[in-house]
Scaffold this motif. Structure first.
Motif, PDB file in Angstrom:
ATOM      1  N   LYS A   4       1.017  -1.157  -0.104  1.00 24.59           N
ATOM      2  CA  LYS A   4      -0.040  -0.190  -0.022  1.00 24.59           C
ATOM      3  C   LYS A   4       0.876   1.208  -0.048  1.00 24.59           C
ATOM      4  O   LYS A   4       1.884   1.264   0.408  1.00 24.59           O
ATOM      5  N   GLN A   5       0.367   2.222  -0.387  1.00 18.94           N
ATOM      6  CA  GLN A   5       0.591   3.731  -0.417  1.00 18.94           C
ATOM      7  C   GLN A   5       0.838   4.272   1.153  1.00 18.94           C
ATOM      8  O   GLN A   5      -0.075   3.965   1.936  1.00 18.94           O
ATOM      9  N   THR A   6       2.102   4.470   1.717  1.00 19.53           N
ATOM     10  CA  THR A   6       2.081   4.873   2.874  1.00 19.53           C
ATOM     11  C   THR A   6       2.386   6.569   2.936  1.00 19.53           C
ATOM     12  O   THR A   6       2.669   7.248   1.740  1.00 19.53           O
ATOM     13  N   THR A   7       1.867   7.233   4.169  1.00 19.35           N
ATOM     14  CA  THR A   7       1.986   8.550   3.901  1.00 19.35           C
ATOM     15  C   THR A   7       2.964   9.275   5.313  1.00 19.35           C
ATOM     16  O   THR A   7       3.460  10.419   5.269  1.00 19.35           O
ATOM     17  N   THR A   8       3.385   8.290   6.033  1.00 20.51           N
ATOM     18  CA  THR A   8       4.408   8.734   7.083  1.00 20.51           C
ATOM     19  C   THR A   8       5.312   7.573   7.105  1.00 20.51           C
ATOM     20  O   THR A   8       5.155   6.392   6.819  1.00 20.51           O
ATOM     21  N   ILE A   9       6.458   8.086   7.842  1.00 26.96           N
ATOM     22  CA  ILE A   9       7.542   6.882   8.073  1.00 26.96           C
ATOM     23  C   ILE A   9       7.105   5.731   9.003  1.00 26.96           C
ATOM     24  O   ILE A   9       7.710   4.847   8.819  1.00 26.96           O
ATOM     25  N   GLU A  40      10.082  15.033   8.407  1.00 22.99           N
ATOM     26  CA  GLU A  40       9.860  13.706   7.752  1.00 22.99           C
ATOM     27  C   GLU A  40       9.035  13.567   6.944  1.00 22.99           C
ATOM     28  O   GLU A  40       7.991  14.393   7.027  1.00 22.99           O
ATOM     29  N   ALA A  41       9.109  12.768   5.890  1.00 22.74           N
ATOM     30  CA  ALA A  41       8.298  12.916   4.652  1.00 22.74           C
ATOM     31  C   ALA A  41       8.164  11.622   3.907  1.00 22.74           C
ATOM     32  O   ALA A  41       9.278  10.946   4.119  1.00 22.74           O
ATOM     33  N   ILE A  42       7.545  11.450   3.065  1.00 24.73           N
ATOM     34  CA  ILE A  42       7.531  10.066   2.256  1.00 24.73           C
ATOM     35  C   ILE A  42       7.661  10.947   0.961  1.00 24.73           C
ATOM     36  O   ILE A  42       6.745  11.550   0.326  1.00 24.73           O
ATOM     37  N   LYS A  43       8.719  10.760   0.078  1.00 26.63           N
ATOM     38  CA  LYS A  43       9.192  11.139  -1.314  1.00 26.63           C
ATOM     39  C   LYS A  43       9.526   9.926  -2.084  1.00 26.63           C
ATOM     40  O   LYS A  43      10.209   9.245  -1.527  1.00 26.63           O
ATOM     41  N   TYR A  44       9.021   9.824  -3.247  1.00 24.63           N
ATOM     42  CA  TYR A  44       9.483   8.942  -4.051  1.00 24.63           C
ATOM     43  C   TYR A  44       9.071   7.363  -3.551  1.00 24.63           C
ATOM     44  O   TYR A  44       9.751   6.357  -3.751  1.00 24.63           O
ATOM     45  N   GLY A  45       7.935   7.365  -2.734  1.00 25.46           N
ATOM     46  CA  GLY A  45       7.666   6.167  -2.224  1.00 25.46           C
ATOM     47  C   GLY A  45       8.481   5.646  -1.059  1.00 25.46           C
ATOM     48  O   GLY A  45       8.422   4.545  -0.392  1.00 25.46           O
ATOM     49  N   MET A  46       9.424   6.631  -0.603  1.00 21.77           N
ATOM     50  CA  MET A  46      10.386   6.225   0.499  1.00 21.77           C
ATOM     51  C   MET A  46      10.465   7.298   1.583  1.00 21.77           C
ATOM     52  O   MET A  46      10.299   8.291   1.484  1.00 21.77           O
ATOM     53  N   PRO A  47      10.921   6.620   2.971  1.00 22.83           N
ATOM     54  CA  PRO A  47      11.160   7.809   4.019  1.00 22.83           C
ATOM     55  C   PRO A  47      12.234   8.640   3.443  1.00 22.83           C
ATOM     56  O   PRO A  47      13.170   8.203   3.117  1.00 22.83           O
ATOM     57  N   THR A  48      11.968   9.835   3.790  1.00 19.19           N
ATOM     58  CA  THR A  48      12.803  10.918   3.374  1.00 19.19           C
ATOM     59  C   THR A  48      12.959  11.973   4.379  1.00 19.19           C
ATOM     60  O   THR A  48      11.813  12.399   5.480  1.00 19.19           O
ATOM     61  N   PHE A  49      14.174  12.588   4.647  1.00 14.98           N
ATOM     62  CA  PHE A  49      14.378  13.552   5.637  1.00 14.98           C
ATOM     63  C   PHE A  49      14.636  14.835   4.858  1.00 14.98           C
ATOM     64  O   PHE A  49      15.170  14.815   3.657  1.00 14.98           O
ATOM     65  N   VAL A  50      13.755  16.089   5.159  1.00 16.79           N
ATOM     66  CA  VAL A  50      13.821  17.038   4.294  1.00 16.79           C
ATOM     67  C   VAL A  50      14.273  18.311   5.118  1.00 16.79           C
ATOM     68  O   VAL A  50      14.008  18.419   6.136  1.00 16.79           O
ATOM     69  N   GLN A  51      15.262  18.913   4.550  1.00 16.96           N
ATOM     70  CA  GLN A  51      15.751  20.005   5.486  1.00 16.96           C
ATOM     71  C   GLN A  51      16.405  21.076   4.237  1.00 16.96           C
ATOM     72  O   GLN A  51      17.383  20.623   3.650  1.00 16.96           O
ATOM     73  N   GLY A  53      15.234  21.325   1.244  1.00 23.43           N
ATOM     74  CA  GLY A  53      15.210  20.307   0.221  1.00 23.43           C
ATOM     75  C   GLY A  53      15.417  18.876   0.647  1.00 23.43           C
ATOM     76  O   GLY A  53      15.717  18.804   2.011  1.00 23.43           O
ATOM     77  N   ASN A  54      15.413  17.943  -0.141  1.00 22.96           N
ATOM     78  CA  ASN A  54      15.348  16.512   0.210  1.00 22.96           C
ATOM     79  C   ASN A  54      16.717  16.369   0.805  1.00 22.96           C
ATOM     80  O   ASN A  54      17.905  16.804   0.139  1.00 22.96           O
ATOM     81  N   LEU A  55      16.940  15.906   1.787  1.00 22.09           N
ATOM     82  CA  LEU A  55      18.288  15.416   2.590  1.00 22.09           C
ATOM     83  C   LEU A  55      18.944  14.091   2.263  1.00 22.09           C
ATOM     84  O   LEU A  55      19.955  14.068   1.884  1.00 22.09           O
ATOM     85  N   ILE A  56      18.041  13.139   2.611  1.00 21.80           N
ATOM     86  CA  ILE A  56      18.643  11.895   2.479  1.00 21.80           C
ATOM     87  C   ILE A  56      17.229  11.006   2.315  1.00 21.80           C
ATOM     88  O   ILE A  56      16.118  11.182   3.191  1.00 21.80           O
ATOM     89  N   HIS A  57      17.421   9.975   1.935  1.00 27.30           N
ATOM     90  CA  HIS A  57      15.983   8.873   1.622  1.00 27.30           C
ATOM     91  C   HIS A  57      16.749   7.362   2.269  1.00 27.30           C
ATOM     92  O   HIS A  57      17.919   7.289   2.342  1.00 27.30           O
ATOM     93  N   PHE A  58      15.635   6.725   2.644  1.00 26.31           N
ATOM     94  CA  PHE A  58      16.176   5.250   2.814  1.00 26.31           C
ATOM     95  C   PHE A  58      15.049   4.514   2.824  1.00 26.31           C
ATOM     96  O   PHE A  58      13.628   4.838   2.330  1.00 26.31           O
ATOM     97  N   ALA A  59      15.123   2.990   2.644  1.00 22.21           N
ATOM     98  CA  ALA A  59      13.979   2.124   2.141  1.00 22.21           C
ATOM     99  C   ALA A  59      14.725   0.812   2.638  1.00 22.21           C
ATOM    100  O   ALA A  59      15.769   0.501   2.822  1.00 22.21           O
TER     101      ALA A  59
END
Length: 126
Positions: A4-9, A40-51, A53-59
């Motif tokens: 499913k699509q998630t909206t939070t980490i 914290e955000a979900i971007k490109y379907g992945m957990p993302t930290f934003v500061q 701009g996009n800081l770092i993603h993980f999956a």
């Protein structure tokens, strides 16, 4: 991996297999410690930290967790990352080995600095 699509980490991690979840939580905590002001955000379907701009993603994946800081941090830390599978903007940490949390913190701090420098350069152009 996720159905499913998630909206939070939190949702993202909860939707991953149980054996992957602790690894994702450790990654998240290491990034949070190094970038306490990041959102914290979900971007490109992945957990993302934003500061600034996009800081770092993980999956999470079936055999590894991925860290996606971009190509420049991978290049900057290539010696430290030599024992991991890397590609242009990706590091893969296998699930059967400890995650190098200190190194993740250093990479995250580098990304914070990178984004701050980018933001300062953009504001000078205005």
């Amino acid at each position: 991996m996720r159905a499913k699509q998630t909206t939070t980490i939190d949702e993202y991690i909860a939707d991953c297999p149980e054996n992957v979840q602790p690894h994702l939580e450790k990654l998240r905590a290491a990034i949070r410690k190094a970038a306490p002001d990041a959102a914290e955000a979900i971007k490109y379907g992945m957990p993302t930290f934003v500061q600034q701009g996009n800081l770092i993603h993980f999956a999470g994946w079936t055999s590894h967790v991925g860290l996606y800081p971009g190509s420049k941090p991978i290049e900057m830390f290539k010696d430290d990352l030599a024992k991991y599978e890397i590609s242009k903007g990706t590091v893969r940490f296998p699930l059967d080995k400890p995650i190098p949390l200190g190194l993740i913190g250093k990479i995250t701090k580098y990304c914070v600095k990178r984004n701050a420098e980018r933001a300062a350069a953009k504001s000078k152009k205005k």
